[in-house]
Each structure stands twice: as structure tokens, then as C-alpha cells.
Design a protein around this motif. Sequence first.
Motif, PDB file in Angstrom:
ATOM      1  N   GLU A  71       8.041 -27.702 -12.222  1.00  0.00           N
ATOM      2  CA  GLU A  71       6.783 -27.562 -11.349  1.00  0.00           C
ATOM      3  C   GLU A  71       6.220 -27.954  -9.716  1.00  0.00           C
ATOM      4  N   LYS A  72       7.122 -28.059  -8.889  1.00  0.00           N
ATOM      5  CA  LYS A  72       7.755 -27.819  -7.806  1.00  0.00           C
ATOM      6  C   LYS A  72       7.832 -26.544  -7.568  1.00  0.00           C
ATOM      7  N   LEU A  73       9.197 -26.117  -8.248  1.00  0.00           N
ATOM      8  CA  LEU A  73      10.666 -24.988  -8.287  1.00  0.00           C
ATOM      9  C   LEU A  73       9.282 -24.122  -8.222  1.00  0.00           C
ATOM     10  N   CYS A  74       8.579 -24.155  -9.348  1.00  0.00           N
ATOM     11  CA  CYS A  74       7.056 -23.084  -9.252  1.00  0.00           C
ATOM     12  C   CYS A  74       5.859 -22.674  -8.256  1.00  0.00           C
ATOM     13  N   ARG A  75       5.726 -23.568  -7.741  1.00  0.00           N
ATOM     14  CA  ARG A  75       5.184 -24.110  -6.413  1.00  0.00           C
ATOM     15  C   ARG A  75       5.679 -23.132  -5.499  1.00  0.00           C
ATOM     16  N   CYS A  76       7.123 -23.540  -5.007  1.00  0.00           N
ATOM     17  CA  CYS A  76       7.442 -23.323  -4.136  1.00  0.00           C
ATOM     18  C   CYS A  76       7.723 -21.340  -4.316  1.00  0.00           C
ATOM     19  N   LYS A  77       8.034 -21.277  -5.524  1.00  0.00           N
ATOM     20  CA  LYS A  77       7.780 -19.516  -5.840  1.00  0.00           C
ATOM     21  C   LYS A  77       6.338 -18.906  -5.387  1.00  0.00           C
ATOM     22  N   GLU A  78       5.429 -19.779  -5.742  1.00  0.00           N
ATOM     23  CA  GLU A  78       3.834 -18.716  -5.926  1.00  0.00           C
ATOM     24  C   GLU A  78       3.821 -19.248  -4.332  1.00  0.00           C
ATOM     25  N   ILE A  79       4.024 -20.185  -3.255  1.00  0.00           N
ATOM     26  CA  ILE A  79       4.439 -19.948  -1.490  1.00  0.00           C
ATOM     27  C   ILE A  79       5.153 -18.958  -1.538  1.00  0.00           C
ATOM     28  N   LEU A  80       6.359 -18.345  -2.299  1.00  0.00           N
ATOM     29  CA  LEU A  80       7.174 -17.320  -1.015  1.00  0.00           C
ATOM     30  C   LEU A  80       6.477 -15.746  -1.623  1.00  0.00           C
ATOM     31  N   ARG A  81       5.613 -15.894  -2.911  1.00  0.00           N
ATOM     32  CA  ARG A  81       5.275 -15.100  -3.561  1.00  0.00           C
ATOM     33  C   ARG A  81       4.551 -13.710  -1.685  1.00  0.00           C
ATOM     34  N   PRO A  82       3.621 -14.296  -1.916  1.00  0.00           N
ATOM     35  CA  PRO A  82       2.564 -13.806  -0.976  1.00  0.00           C
ATOM     36  C   PRO A  82       3.472 -12.943   0.631  1.00  0.00           C
ATOM     37  N   LEU A  83       4.305 -14.071   0.934  1.00  0.00           N
ATOM     38  CA  LEU A  83       4.699 -13.861   2.062  1.00  0.00           C
ATOM     39  C   LEU A  83       5.709 -12.286   2.363  1.00  0.00           C
ATOM     40  N   LYS A  84       5.957 -11.659   0.841  1.00  0.00           N
ATOM     41  CA  LYS A  84       6.483  -9.985   0.641  1.00  0.00           C
ATOM     42  C   LYS A  84       8.183 -10.261   1.297  1.00  0.00           C
ATOM     43  N   ARG A  85       8.204 -10.234   2.943  1.00  0.00           N
ATOM     44  CA  ARG A  85       9.979 -10.404   3.238  1.00  0.00           C
ATOM     45  C   ARG A  85       9.759 -11.360   4.012  1.00  0.00           C
ATOM     46  N   VAL A  86      11.160 -11.353   4.122  1.00  0.00           N
ATOM     47  CA  VAL A  86      11.084 -12.947   4.771  1.00  0.00           C
ATOM     48  C   VAL A  86      12.661 -13.072   5.380  1.00  0.00           C
ATOM     49  N   ALA A  87      12.545 -14.283   6.123  1.00  0.00           N
ATOM     50  CA  ALA A  87      14.119 -13.967   7.282  1.00  0.00           C
ATOM     51  C   ALA A  87      14.449 -15.406   7.200  1.00  0.00           C
ATOM     52  N   VAL A  88      15.316 -16.078   6.491  1.00  0.00           N
ATOM     53  CA  VAL A  88      15.458 -17.401   5.843  1.00  0.00           C
ATOM     54  C   VAL A  88      16.816 -17.607   6.519  1.00  0.00           C
ATOM     55  N   ALA A  89      16.641 -18.967   7.397  1.00  0.00           N
ATOM     56  CA  ALA A  89      17.051 -19.474   8.359  1.00  0.00           C
ATOM     57  C   ALA A  89      18.281 -20.209   7.950  1.00  0.00           C
ATOM     58  N   LEU A  90      20.198 -20.128   7.376  1.00  0.00           N
ATOM     59  CA  LEU A  90      20.487 -20.398   6.290  1.00  0.00           C
ATOM     60  C   LEU A  90      21.367 -21.199   7.086  1.00  0.00           C
ATOM     61  N   SER A  91      21.730 -22.140   6.629  1.00  0.00           N
ATOM     62  CA  SER A  91      22.952 -22.749   7.144  1.00  0.00           C
ATOM     63  C   SER A  91      24.187 -23.457   6.896  1.00  0.00           C
ATOM     64  N   GLY A  92      24.183 -23.183   5.766  1.00  0.00           N
ATOM     65  CA  GLY A  92      24.676 -23.593   4.652  1.00  0.00           C
ATOM     66  C   GLY A  92      24.663 -25.109   3.755  1.00  0.00           C
ATOM     67  N   GLY A  93      23.932 -25.694   4.289  1.00  0.00           N
ATOM     68  CA  GLY A  93      23.729 -27.185   3.987  1.00  0.00           C
ATOM     69  C   GLY A  93      22.474 -26.537   2.740  1.00  0.00           C
ATOM     70  N   VAL A  94      22.683 -27.578   1.385  1.00  0.00           N
ATOM     71  CA  VAL A  94      21.677 -27.428  -0.211  1.00  0.00           C
ATOM     72  C   VAL A  94      20.372 -26.707   0.187  1.00  0.00           C
ATOM     73  N   ASP A  95      19.852 -27.411   1.263  1.00  0.00           N
ATOM     74  CA  ASP A  95      17.978 -26.990   0.968  1.00  0.00           C
ATOM     75  C   ASP A  95      18.417 -25.392   1.378  1.00  0.00           C
ATOM     76  N   SER A  96      18.636 -25.551   2.874  1.00  0.00           N
ATOM     77  CA  SER A  96      17.980 -24.254   3.113  1.00  0.00           C
ATOM     78  C   SER A  96      18.797 -22.892   1.743  1.00  0.00           C
ATOM     79  N   SER A  97      20.468 -23.363   1.222  1.00  0.00           N
ATOM     80  CA  SER A  97      20.711 -22.490   0.699  1.00  0.00           C
ATOM     81  C   SER A  97      19.660 -22.325  -1.303  1.00  0.00           C
ATOM     82  N   LEU A  98      19.045 -23.382  -1.581  1.00  0.00           N
ATOM     83  CA  LEU A  98      18.588 -23.595  -2.833  1.00  0.00           C
ATOM     84  C   LEU A  98      17.238 -22.318  -2.326  1.00  0.00           C
ATOM     85  N   LEU A  99      16.539 -22.894  -0.589  1.00  0.00           N
ATOM     86  CA  LEU A  99      15.447 -21.425  -0.610  1.00  0.00           C
ATOM     87  C   LEU A  99      15.868 -20.465  -0.230  1.00  0.00           C
ATOM     88  N   LEU A 100      16.928 -20.218   0.579  1.00  0.00           N
ATOM     89  CA  LEU A 100      17.646 -18.533  -0.034  1.00  0.00           C
ATOM     90  C   LEU A 100      17.454 -18.108  -1.434  1.00  0.00           C
TER      91      LEU A 100
END
Length: 299
Positions: A24-53
Motif C-alpha cells: 500500500e505504501k509503494l502504491c502511495r509513493c507512485k501516486e505521489i510521483l505520478r503528478p510530477l511528470k518529469r523528475v531528477a533523482v539524486a542517486l547515491s547508490g544506496g538502497v533508498d535512492s535505488s528503490l526511488l529511481l
Amino acid sequence: NIYPEMKHKSEQQQRIEIDQRVSEKLCRCKEILRPLKRVAVALSGGVDSSLLLTLATETLGRENVLAATATDPIFPQQERKLARQIAENLDVELIEFQAGQLSNPDFIANHPQRCYLCKKMILRHIKRIADERNIHTIITGSNADDALEHRPGRKAERELGVCCPLEQAGLIKQEIRQAARAMGLPNWNRAASACLATRIAYGSEITIEKLSRIEKGEQTFYKMGFSLVRLRDHNQIARIEIKPEQFNEAVRKRDEIINSLSQLGYIYITLDLGGYHSGSMDRAFKERDTGNELNELQK
């Protein structure tokens, strides 16, 4: 699913591996992302930013996602390699850049606002890259657990209007690892790794030489089979933090450890009986709490 490890798993099989609350939280995260249209992801190589990407790519399409990774010497080389691997697996464009922390006298002086300065330099650089691509939103992998810890970089995120979808969705670290494992991310169980400057005591100058020996010293332990290590640099002293259950292993390998770290320039080599503790360099500063800069950064 995008990752090769998941090619033979149906979507239903993948979801079975994630409990309902996390799903449910992953679905909520996608709902937050959807209206953003285009994004730049700060990717560190860690698991958090990797999942977000991964979530951003699945939600918005890889053509609408840009990954940006800082490659300054304060970051472990292994993390930079992982960032490249994640972006390559997702077929997402990756921009690598140097934010220039070691050219900033305030950062080098290693004051308690160091992490704030670092994060702001990184995010400003990503913003310039994003502006050139007509991308209006920067997202980072800050999660709900981060809100409960000392994270000076969060102030920089707020100042620059950065979006933190994992945190907004209420995802904590354990849930992020669970989701990353189910989605086939290669770093789902990798030990957390902060920038190398966090191993140097406040007030002690940050130099490329110190950063290099810290990284080499920690790699020595990982090659010996230790699962998590922090080499806290106190100039001539190396204070080693590992999991308490691996203390006996460290004692058995003491000669090898002493020899390796002595070659890196450490004279005194100690094992911290408190074991691994995230942010341990902040503890002494907090105990001297007199309404100082550290508290100001948390406002």
C-alpha cells in the motif's frame, strides 16, 4: 519488471513477497510521483535512492527520469559503482558530477554544519542540471526513519523545495529493503554507507589523504568478511565500530588488522566496545549541547 532477476516472476508472485502494508505504501509513493511528470533523482547508490529511481521509472517512464550522482572523493567508490549499475539496469540516463566539497573551506574545516553544506552543494548542482533539461522537480531517497534521526541535510532539502516521496509515503528502512528485495535490486541488503567525511571527528580537517585511508581501512574489514564497519578517524587513532557479535572475529584477526591499518598510518588501533552506532561522531557534540549550531540546523 525492469531488473533481469525478475524476468521470470509474474507481478502476482512479486507482490506475494511484499506484505500488504508495504504494498500500500509503494502504491502511495507512485501516486505521489505520478503528478510530477518529469523528475531528477539524486542517486547515491544506496538502497533508498535505488528503490526511488525504480519506482519513478516504473511510474513515469524512463524517458521522464534523470539520475544524478555525485562522484566526489568523500563518497566510497563502491557506492558510485552501484549507482552506475542501478541506472544501467533501468536504462535511465545518469549524469555524474562533482559538487566540489573539498574546494569549500567551510566544509574542509569540518564544522557541525558539514552535512548541511554538503547536501546543499549537491542539490544545487542537481538543480542546475535539471533546469538545463527543463525538469522542475528533484526527488531524494529520504525515508520516514530519517525524520527521527539527526539529518542536517534535510534542512537543505526543505530550502531547495526537494520532494521526498518515500518519506511522504511513510516508508521506513526495513520496508524499503523488503520492497527492494522483491523487486530484484542488487543492493537490497547492502550495509548502509554514509559519506566518508562522517568518519572524521568534528574540528579535524577533512583531507583527501584521510578519506583515502578511511576507505582503504574499511575495505580491509569487508574483505575479511565483516558485515558492517565504520573506521572513525581520530588522526593517529583508528576507532573501529563493528557489530558486537563479530568482536571475537576481530580479536582472532587482530594481527592482520593491526598490520593493515598501521600501513595506512594509524598508530593506535582500537575496537569500540559500544559496537557500530550510526552517527556516533555526533554524540560528543550533542553531550556538549549549549544551544549550538547543530540544534540550529534541526529547526
